[in-house]
Design an enzyme around this catalytic site. Structure first.
Site, PDB file in Angstrom:
ATOM      1  N   LYS A  68      57.719   4.790   6.600  1.00 12.17           N
ATOM      2  CA  LYS A  68      58.710   3.706   6.493  1.00 12.17           C
ATOM      3  C   LYS A  68      58.519   2.591   7.518  1.00 12.17           C
ATOM      4  O   LYS A  68      59.424   1.807   7.776  1.00 12.17           O
ATOM      5  CB  LYS A  68      60.174   4.212   6.552  1.00 12.17           C
ATOM      6  N   CYS A  69      57.333   2.524   8.083  1.00 12.78           N
ATOM      7  CA  CYS A  69      57.057   1.456   9.061  1.00 12.78           C
ATOM      8  C   CYS A  69      56.252   0.316   8.458  1.00 12.78           C
ATOM      9  O   CYS A  69      55.809  -0.578   9.186  1.00 12.78           O
ATOM     10  CB  CYS A  69      56.310   2.032  10.261  1.00 12.78           C
ATOM     11  N   THR A  72      53.004   0.498   3.003  1.00 13.96           N
ATOM     12  CA  THR A  72      52.680  -0.167   1.739  1.00 13.96           C
ATOM     13  C   THR A  72      52.129  -1.573   2.011  1.00 13.96           C
ATOM     14  O   THR A  72      51.142  -2.005   1.402  1.00 13.96           O
ATOM     15  CB  THR A  72      53.951  -0.277   0.872  1.00 13.96           C
ATOM     16  N   HIS A 136      49.647   9.415   7.828  1.00 15.25           N
ATOM     17  CA  HIS A 136      50.864   9.403   8.640  1.00 15.25           C
ATOM     18  C   HIS A 136      50.712  10.350   9.832  1.00 15.25           C
ATOM     19  O   HIS A 136      51.636  10.517  10.616  1.00 15.25           O
ATOM     20  CB  HIS A 136      52.074   9.886   7.826  1.00 15.25           C
ATOM     21  N   ARG A 158      57.320   0.363  13.917  1.00 21.36           N
ATOM     22  CA  ARG A 158      58.489  -0.435  13.574  1.00 21.36           C
ATOM     23  C   ARG A 158      59.650   0.007  14.435  1.00 21.36           C
ATOM     24  O   ARG A 158      59.697   1.181  14.866  1.00 21.36           O
ATOM     25  CB  ARG A 158      58.798  -0.215  12.084  1.00 21.36           C
ATOM     26  N   SER A 166      65.591   2.751   6.720  1.00 21.86           N
ATOM     27  CA  SER A 166      64.676   2.707   5.579  1.00 21.86           C
ATOM     28  C   SER A 166      64.431   4.115   5.035  1.00 21.86           C
ATOM     29  O   SER A 166      64.475   4.347   3.824  1.00 21.86           O
ATOM     30  CB  SER A 166      63.359   2.060   6.009  1.00 21.86           C
ATOM     31  N   ARG A 290      62.363  -2.268  -0.634  1.00 20.15           N
ATOM     32  CA  ARG A 290      63.830  -2.284  -0.601  1.00 20.15           C
ATOM     33  C   ARG A 290      64.305  -3.676  -0.180  1.00 20.15           C
ATOM     34  O   ARG A 290      64.530  -4.525  -1.027  1.00 20.15           O
ATOM     35  CB  ARG A 290      64.345  -1.180   0.327  1.00 20.15           C
TER      36      ARG A 290
HETATM   37  P1  A3P Z   1      63.081  -1.354   4.091  1.00 20.92           P
HETATM   38  O1  A3P Z   1      63.551  -0.062   3.530  1.00 20.92           O
HETATM   39  O2  A3P Z   1      63.676  -1.640   5.427  1.00 20.92           O
HETATM   40  O3  A3P Z   1      63.243  -2.490   3.141  1.00 20.92           O
HETATM   41  P2  A3P Z   1      56.523   2.297   3.927  1.00 20.92           P
HETATM   42  O4  A3P Z   1      55.652   1.415   3.102  1.00 20.92           O
HETATM   43  O5  A3P Z   1      55.882   2.749   5.194  1.00 20.92           O
HETATM   44  O6  A3P Z   1      57.123   3.381   3.119  1.00 20.92           O
HETATM   45  O7  A3P Z   1      57.710   1.377   4.464  1.00 20.92           O
HETATM   46  C1  A3P Z   1      58.669   0.869   3.563  1.00 20.92           C
HETATM   47  C2  A3P Z   1      59.362  -0.299   4.206  1.00 20.92           C
HETATM   48  O8  A3P Z   1      58.487  -1.439   4.190  1.00 20.92           O
HETATM   49  C3  A3P Z   1      60.589  -0.706   3.407  1.00 20.92           C
HETATM   50  O9  A3P Z   1      61.507  -1.235   4.361  1.00 20.92           O
HETATM   51  C4  A3P Z   1      60.005  -1.757   2.487  1.00 20.92           C
HETATM   52  O10 A3P Z   1      60.961  -2.603   1.910  1.00 20.92           O
HETATM   53  C5  A3P Z   1      59.088  -2.487   3.439  1.00 20.92           C
HETATM   54  N1  A3P Z   1      58.028  -3.244   2.753  1.00 20.92           N
HETATM   55  C6  A3P Z   1      57.346  -2.889   1.632  1.00 20.92           C
HETATM   56  N2  A3P Z   1      56.468  -3.835   1.306  1.00 20.92           N
HETATM   57  C7  A3P Z   1      56.565  -4.811   2.221  1.00 20.92           C
HETATM   58  C8  A3P Z   1      55.910  -6.070   2.404  1.00 20.92           C
HETATM   59  N3  A3P Z   1      54.980  -6.483   1.562  1.00 20.92           N
HETATM   60  N4  A3P Z   1      56.279  -6.814   3.464  1.00 20.92           N
HETATM   61  C9  A3P Z   1      57.225  -6.386   4.326  1.00 20.92           C
HETATM   62  N5  A3P Z   1      57.895  -5.230   4.199  1.00 20.92           N
HETATM   63  C10 A3P Z   1      57.561  -4.439   3.163  1.00 20.92           C
END
Ligand code: A3P
Length: 324
Positions: A68-69, A72, A136, A158, A166, A290
């Protein structure tokens, strides 16, 4: 065993079809402590397999994140940057792979129990060099050979309050009745997938201080504030720097736009369908996108919660030079 996984999958799929829910995660119920790192049992199995069997190559590049940092996002950026000189992968191309593939599937994970859902990862050995691989795992679990061979690592972290918010949203899609209070308490105790998060952050942070040319340490917040200069930095680190001509033509900005939250979230491949699993339960592709906001914790935390987690993190980071 494979049979066990299949029955887990079957149960999880049935659970998901009945409303998508498992009971809330608990300390005893969901995680095991594997060499100082909290992992789900299936992930621990997968990590053990990686440790025993994975053959790193000197030119491998690892994209390492705590969940969640921004995994993606980092996958999308690194894919776009490293593949931009390849036929059919030019950034402005209408046939660019990122327009029709979920970023999670363009860079395979090293470890993950649901590996077969990432087609590229079926056989890591079959991938052409230089490989881009995601993980991870904390640095302490990445095979020692990865360091010995000099493999480069891009680490993205993050601000922990935003990470927890998140994660809680993501996990709540598969765990019923999972309150923020429960998630908060576990997280503050360091109990979360691949946690404690501070150990994860500090492991890569310290190594990046010692070996800055091998480990690039990035922060989600910094990237959000100035994506262009960070994408340039990333390209240099990945040894595919942007040429003056590319910079003049605006290719850096094209990468930033292609990989932006709004752009990726809007694509049908990312906004619909199901291709991944989380604790065995199918999860919507859109769940990886999200709000993509910095500071969203403020809408979920009381002042007291914020102060408590801040104090824990500050104490853990004391003397390290790392801060958010
Ligand atoms: P939030 O839940 O705060 O919106 P991971 O990819 O490690 O699972 O992390 C997911 C977090 O990255 C989510 O945060 C998601 O919305 C955000 N995220 C995904 N794609 C993104 C992008 N292209 N730019 C910035 N943040 C992104």
């Amino acid at each position: 065993s494979a049979g066990q996984h299949e029955s887990d999958d079957h149960d999880a799929t049935a659970a998901a079809e009945e409303g998508g829910t498992l009971p809330p995660p608990t300390r005893q119920g969901l995680w095991v402590l594997y060499r100082g790192c909290w992992l789900k049992p299936q992930t621990a199995e997968s990590v053990a397999v990686v440790q025993a069997q994975f053959e790193p190559r000197p030119d491998d590049v690892f994209l390492a994140t705590y969940p969640k940092c921004g995994t993606t996002w980092l996958k999308a950026l690194a894919f776009a940057v490293t593949n931009r000189l390849r036929h059919g992968h030019a950034v402005g191309d209408s046939g660019h792979p990122l327009l029709t593939n979920h970023p999670q599937h363009l860079v395979p994970f090293l470890e993950l129990p649901d590996r077969r859902l990432h087609p590229l990862a079926d056989d890591l050995d079959a991938l052409a060099s230089p490989r881009l691989l995601a993980t991870h795992m904390p640095l302490s679990l990445l095979a020692a050979r990865v360091g010995a061979l000099g493999c480069r690592v891009v680490y993205m972290c993050r601000e922990p309050k935003d990470v927890l918010v998140s994660y809680w949203h993501f996990a709540s899609k598969v765990h019923a009745d999972f309150s923020m209070d429960m998630a908060f308490e576990l997280f503050c105790d360091g109990v979360s997938s691949y946690g404690p998060i501070w150990d994860h952050n500090l492991g890569y942070w310290r190594q990046s201080m010692t070996e800055p040319r091998r480990i690039l340490f990035l922060k989600y917040e910094d990237m959000m504030a100035d994506p262009t200069s960070h994408v340039k930095m990333l390209a240099e680190f990945l040894r595919v720097p942007f040429s003056d001509d590319e910079v003049r033509r605006g290719v850096v900005e094209e990468v930033v736009d292609l990989c932006s939250f709004d752009k990726l979230k809007s694509l049908p491949v990312n906004s619909s369908g199901v291709s991944d699993r989380f604790v065995g339960v199918p999860i919507q592709n859109s769940s990886y996108f999200r709000t993509g906001r910095v500071g969203d914790w403020a809408t979920h935390f009381t002042q007291e919660m914020a102060e408590k987690l801040d104090a824990i993190v500050e104490e853990k980071f004391r003397g390290s030079g790392l801060r958010f």
